[in-house]
Design an enzyme around this catalytic site. Structure first.
Site, PDB file in Angstrom:
ATOM      1  N   GLU A   6       0.845  -1.201   0.000  1.00 20.38           N
ATOM      2  CA  GLU A   6       0.000   0.000   0.000  1.00 20.38           C
ATOM      3  C   GLU A   6       0.878   1.249   0.000  1.00 20.38           C
ATOM      4  OE1 GLU A   6      -3.285  -0.101  -0.268  1.00 20.38           O
ATOM      5  OE2 GLU A   6      -3.384  -2.286  -0.109  1.00 20.38           O
ATOM      6  N   GLU A   9      -5.832   4.192   7.978  1.00 17.71           N
ATOM      7  CA  GLU A   9      -5.326   3.732   6.678  1.00 17.71           C
ATOM      8  C   GLU A   9      -5.332   2.211   6.597  1.00 17.71           C
ATOM      9  OE1 GLU A   9      -4.625   3.923   3.015  1.00 17.71           O
ATOM     10  OE2 GLU A   9      -4.336   5.867   3.985  1.00 17.71           O
ATOM     11  N   GLU A  14     -10.887  -2.041   1.303  1.00 17.16           N
ATOM     12  CA  GLU A  14     -10.641  -2.124  -0.141  1.00 17.16           C
ATOM     13  C   GLU A  14     -10.313  -3.555  -0.571  1.00 17.16           C
ATOM     14  OE1 GLU A  14      -7.630   0.723  -1.140  1.00 17.16           O
ATOM     15  OE2 GLU A  14      -9.052   2.385  -1.140  1.00 17.16           O
TER      16      GLU A  14
END
Length: 135
Positions: free
Chosen positions: A40, A81, A88
């Site tokens: 990420e 995050e 996601e």
């Protein structure tokens, strides 16, 4: 199909207790941090920013409350995050097909990251103002 609790116990995931459970949970948490860092970009950028901001918070904060707020705001960004990335990944795992509910889930998670960044910025600006602006 959802697994019931007895099948989870049969696989040993939920049957651990005490120190063994803590060790396994720690191993999984470290694997998650490693996966987020390597996979990420946003998390990696935030880790680098945190590596500067966390020590700076110890210098900037006047008293333990300010230091805790400055550090907590930075850590909150990282936490949100990670949750955004998990959402996601889950949405993508279910289907890569474009769908309004998938978009909404991803947009809501992104908005949570944005708000955590706004909070962090506000806390840091207030601390900087308090430290460097006479008055």
């Amino acid at each position: 199909m959802l697994a019931d609790s007895s099948s989870s116990l049969a696989h040993g995931h939920k049957g651990r207790t005490g120190l063994v459970r803590i060790l396994f949970a720690t191993r999984h948490s470290l694997a998650g941090l490693r996966a987020a860092y390597t996979g990420e970009n946003a998390f990696r950028q935030e880790i680098w920013a945190a590596s500067v901001m966390l020590p700076l918070a110890l210098w900037l904060g006047q008293g333990w409350v300010e230091k805790a707020l400055l550090m907590g705001a930075v850590l909150l960004v990282l936490i949100v995050e990670l949750l955004n990335s998990a959402i996601e990944a889950t949405v993508d795992r279910v289907s890569m097909e474009l769908h309004e509910l998938s978009k909404r889930a991803k947009d809501l998670a992104s908005a949570a990251v944005f708000l955590s960044l706004v909070l962090c910025g506000g806390v840091w600006l207030a601390a900087l103002w308090h430290r460097f602006v006479p008055g």
